[in-house]
Structures are given as C-alpha cells and as structure tokens.
Design an enzyme around this catalytic site. Structure first.
Site, mmCIF file in Angstrom:
data_model
loop_
_atom_site.group_PDB
_atom_site.id
_atom_site.type_symbol
_atom_site.label_atom_id
_atom_site.label_comp_id
_atom_site.label_asym_id
_atom_site.label_seq_id
_atom_site.Cartn_x
_atom_site.Cartn_y
_atom_site.Cartn_z
ATOM 1 N N PHE A 1 0.854 -1.198 0.000
ATOM 2 C CA PHE A 1 0.000 0.000 0.000
ATOM 3 C C PHE A 1 0.889 1.247 0.000
ATOM 4 O O PHE A 1 0.756 2.143 0.813
ATOM 5 C CB PHE A 1 -0.946 -0.036 1.212
ATOM 6 C CG PHE A 1 -2.191 0.803 1.020
ATOM 7 C CD1 PHE A 1 -2.941 0.723 -0.144
ATOM 8 C CD2 PHE A 1 -2.617 1.662 2.020
ATOM 9 C CE1 PHE A 1 -4.095 1.494 -0.319
ATOM 10 C CE2 PHE A 1 -3.765 2.436 1.865
ATOM 11 C CZ PHE A 1 -4.505 2.342 0.692
ATOM 12 N N GLU B 1 -0.137 -4.229 -17.312
ATOM 13 C CA GLU B 1 0.010 -3.073 -18.194
ATOM 14 C C GLU B 1 0.926 -1.994 -17.602
ATOM 15 O O GLU B 1 1.717 -1.368 -18.307
ATOM 16 C CB GLU B 1 -1.378 -2.472 -18.482
ATOM 17 C CG GLU B 1 -1.374 -1.229 -19.350
ATOM 18 C CD GLU B 1 -0.713 -1.439 -20.698
ATOM 19 O OE1 GLU B 1 -1.134 -2.351 -21.421
ATOM 20 O OE2 GLU B 1 0.234 -0.690 -21.036
ATOM 21 N N VAL C 1 5.209 -1.179 -17.985
ATOM 22 C CA VAL C 1 5.915 -0.417 -19.034
ATOM 23 C C VAL C 1 5.084 0.829 -19.354
ATOM 24 O O VAL C 1 3.897 0.706 -19.686
ATOM 25 C CB VAL C 1 6.095 -1.268 -20.319
ATOM 26 C CG1 VAL C 1 6.824 -0.480 -21.402
ATOM 27 C CG2 VAL C 1 6.856 -2.552 -20.016
ATOM 28 N N GLY D 1 7.440 11.597 -6.920
ATOM 29 C CA GLY D 1 6.933 10.222 -6.965
ATOM 30 C C GLY D 1 7.275 9.473 -8.252
ATOM 31 O O GLY D 1 6.684 8.442 -8.541
ATOM 32 N N GLU E 1 12.265 5.418 -8.269
ATOM 33 C CA GLU E 1 12.185 4.155 -7.541
ATOM 34 C C GLU E 1 12.697 4.382 -6.118
ATOM 35 O O GLU E 1 13.347 5.395 -5.842
ATOM 36 C CB GLU E 1 13.065 3.108 -8.224
ATOM 37 C CG GLU E 1 12.616 2.733 -9.620
ATOM 38 C CD GLU E 1 11.236 2.104 -9.660
ATOM 39 O OE1 GLU E 1 10.981 1.161 -8.906
ATOM 40 O OE2 GLU E 1 10.400 2.575 -10.437
ATOM 41 N N ASP F 1 15.834 0.153 -14.063
ATOM 42 C CA ASP F 1 14.386 0.231 -14.313
ATOM 43 C C ASP F 1 14.102 0.135 -15.824
ATOM 44 O O ASP F 1 13.219 -0.620 -16.254
ATOM 45 C CB ASP F 1 13.851 1.556 -13.734
ATOM 46 C CG ASP F 1 12.399 1.776 -14.072
ATOM 47 O OD1 ASP F 1 11.552 1.095 -13.471
ATOM 48 O OD2 ASP F 1 12.117 2.618 -14.941
ATOM 49 N N LYS G 1 12.169 -2.922 -18.162
ATOM 50 C CA LYS G 1 11.133 -2.689 -19.178
ATOM 51 C C LYS G 1 11.566 -3.244 -20.541
ATOM 52 O O LYS G 1 10.741 -3.776 -21.292
ATOM 53 C CB LYS G 1 10.806 -1.204 -19.252
ATOM 54 C CG LYS G 1 10.147 -0.720 -17.963
ATOM 55 C CD LYS G 1 10.192 0.780 -17.818
ATOM 56 C CE LYS G 1 9.596 1.214 -16.490
ATOM 57 N NZ LYS G 1 9.879 2.623 -16.173
ATOM 58 N N GLY H 1 4.358 7.798 -11.890
ATOM 59 C CA GLY H 1 3.496 8.662 -11.080
ATOM 60 C C GLY H 1 2.405 7.863 -10.389
ATOM 61 O O GLY H 1 2.060 6.756 -10.809
HETATM 62 N N1 HSE Z 1 11.059 5.096 -11.612
HETATM 63 C C1 HSE Z 1 10.334 4.834 -12.804
HETATM 64 C C2 HSE Z 1 10.525 5.990 -13.768
HETATM 65 C C3 HSE Z 1 8.897 4.640 -12.453
HETATM 66 O O1 HSE Z 1 11.096 6.997 -13.359
HETATM 67 O O2 HSE Z 1 10.133 5.898 -14.913
HETATM 68 C C4 HSE Z 1 8.129 3.824 -13.415
HETATM 69 O O3 HSE Z 1 8.685 2.565 -13.613
#
Ligand code: HSE
Length: 355
Positions: free
Chosen positions: A10, A160, A163, A217, A220, A231, A235, A332
């Site tokens: 959460f 979904e 990515v 936000g 990571e 990250d 993807k 986000g």
């Molecule tokens: N930390 C990632 C970014 C979040 O900045 O794109 C989404 O995966």
C-alpha cells in the site's frame, strides 16, 4: 460480476489506485456497472483486504471503506487503527485466506530477484486468483513461468503498468497491433532519468533534480534503479520477452545508466544541436532478440529527442504500418494506479466474453 480486491502493498501505486477507485466510484458504477449494453457492463468491485509490511493490514469480507483507509494512511502512515475487520495478516495469509478473487500486487520492485513479488504472484495464481501487478521484477525475470501458471489455473495475470505506467504500451502492442510484425522497439522508458536530463540541460544540478524527481513520486525507492538504468532494463526485458517473444535474461541486455553523463557532455551536445536521452531498445537480429539501455546522443529532428520531462515514448517499427509511436506518462501515483483499473476492466471484459 463482483471483483473482490486484495492489495499486497500500500505504497504510492496502491494508494494511487485506491484514490482512483474512491474518486471514480460513481463514474465506474454508472459507466461499467450499468445494465446498458457495453462490453464492460455488470462490473462491480469491492476492496476486501490490504496487507503492507510497514503500514499494517486489514481484512473485511464485506469490503473496506476506502475513504477511511486513505485518510488513515495519510494522517498516521498506518492502516492498523481501521475501525473494524481482522488485523495483522501478512501477504501470504492475505492472498490465500481472504475471499479476494483479484490480487493487486504492488509491493516494491526488486529487479535483481523479483521477490517477494514472484512468491506473491505464484501463490495467488496457484490459488486460482487473478493477479494484476505493476511490479516489473516478476514480469522481467519470470514472465514465462508465471504466465504458464496463470494458464494452468485458468486465471489472468495482467501487468500493463510495468511499461509506461498507465500509457497503454503493452495493450497497444499485444492487442491493437495484433498481426503486425515488430522489427524494433525503441524509446524513453524511464521518467526519472528523462526528467533529470531535461532539467540538467537548463543548467540545474544532478542532485537537486534527482531529489525533486523522488519528491514527485517518479523515482524508484533506490535511486540506482533509475539512474543506473535498471528500471529501463526491466522494461526492455518485458518488451523483449512479452512483446517480441524472446527469452532474455538480465545479463543479455547491455546496460549503461546516466551517472557518467556530465553537465559538460549535455552542454556539448547542445552546441551540436543534439540531445542525450537514455534509450531502451529491443530489436531482431536474424532469429535472435537483442536489447540495450544506454544514453544516446540524438539529433534534434529525432522524435524521441523532443520528449521532455518525466514523459515516456515508444516507437514500434513494424512491417505494415511503418513506425507507430505512443507517448505519455511513464510514472506517477495516479498514472500507474490507472493501469490497474484498465487491467481490471479488461479482465472483466474477457471473463464476460467467455461466459
Ligand atoms: N522510476 C520509474 C521511472 C517509475 O522513473 O520511470 C516507473 O517505472
């Protein structure tokens, strides 16, 4: 059909999804719950459980009050003092023993091990519960095993949001572009690094901008995941293995982050009418699928050079359509939270279609 949701985790994304459910309650009821003919009608939901190792856990068979939960977590950082229900169940007990039929797996991503999310997802699927996750680790590392398990148990595994967050990159390539041959996928897959590079071009320092991205936000939990390219690599692996049908592992992807890209590199590129972008790429070489993540100096007339801030974009090079590009948010709270809603509505549409 009533979807009984249990949240495993959460944090930002879980709360973002809960806020959407709360704010859109009437809209969802009127639009998707109504008896009027539509591929989605008859949709009903209830959040029955939330389990988070830090914020606590609560389970109530008849459903929880999201408004109360969201203000509790906002005010106290915890959900333990919720006015009713069973408290203290851990993630596994919550997955197995609640009356949930959809598990929302939104625990933090660990790209190197995929855990604890892989265990959560395996437990849910083996117990014949549908899973929606935005967690990149399990899909990047164990997609084949997990999708086989979902098939064997006759349930759905949807992801979904892994990515481009809620921007429908996977639905676009797997559904809308079904039948097309994709030769290459190339794009900006990480919002934090794109934001940092964009702001550094304005002369701001790396540290200042990274902190801001974390506050907004996008970032990571561990900054390395973004700035060292992990990250984006996750993807790329998902695109390679899910969309391109590959079987790549972390070590098959060439990875360079943006920590070696200096302010003077960025300014020098500017004088050449070029711009650095962290580019994730998947392509076919004969029968082999290859992938890379690295900063590339793009000409300003390259579409991707003009995608600024935390925005992401992906270009699919195809046989019958040439290039198809999708651009939109890639990170986000609400943006990723939305991806869970779209997955849930799609599960509903598919289940209805099979009846
Ligand atoms: N930390 C990632 C970014 C979040 O900045 O794109 C989404 O995966």
């Amino acid at each position: 059909m009533k979807y009984k949701l249990a949240f495993i985790g959460f944090g930002t994304v879980g709360q973002g999804f809960a806020e959407i459910l709360q704010e859109k309650k009437e809209y969802l009821k009127d639009t998707y719950g109504s008896p009027r003919p539509s591929p989605w009608n008859g949709f009903e939901f209830e959040v029955v459980a939330i389990s988070d190792p830090i914020k606590g856990s609560v389970y109530k068979e008849e459903g929880l009050n999201l408004k109360e939960l969201l203000s509790l977590v906002k005010e106290t950082g915890k959900i333990d003092s919720y006015s009713s229900g069973i408290k203290g169940w851990d993630s596994i007990k919550t997955i197995i023993s609640t009356n949930s039929n959809v598990i929302i797996e939104v625990s933090p991503t660990d790209i190197k091990t995929g855990e604890p999310a892989i265990t959560h997802i395996k437990t849910a699927l083996s117990n014949k519960k549908n899973v929606i996750t935005t967690n990149k680790g399990p899909i990047a590392l164990a997609y084949k095993e997990l999708s086989n398990l979902a098939n064997e148990n006759g349930v759905f595994l949807k992801f979904e949001g892994t990515v481009l967050s809620g921007t429908p990159a996977l639905n676009l390539s797997l559904e809308a572009l079904a039948g097309i041959k994709i030769k290459e996928i190339r794009g900006i897959l990480n919002g934090t690094t794109n934001y940092i590079l964009t702001e550094m071009e304005k002369g701001r320092t790396y540290d200042e901008v990274l902190k801001e991205a974390q506050r907004l936000g996008y970032a990571e939990t561990k900054p390395d995941a973004d700035v060292e390219g992990w990250d984006a690599l996750a993807k790329v692996l998902i695109l390679a293995n899910v969309v391109m049908g590959g079987n790549l592992k972390i070590e098959d992807i060439q990875r360079t982050g943006i920590t070696g890209t200096t302010l003077s590199d960025i300014q020098e590129a500017k004088t050449e009418n070029k711009r650095y972008k962290l580019i994730g790429k998947v392509w076919k070489e004969g029968v082999q699928i290859k992938g890379s993540v690295k900063p590339e100096k793009l000409d300003l007339n390259d579409f991707l050079a003009n995608v600024g801030g935390a925005t992401n974009a992906l270009t699919f090079s195809t046989d019958d359509l040439g290039e198809v590009t999708i651009i939109g948010p890639g990170a986000g709270k609400k943006e990723t939270g939305f991806s869970i809603l779209t997955d849930l509505l799609n599960i509903h549409r598919l289940l209805k279609g099979t009846k």
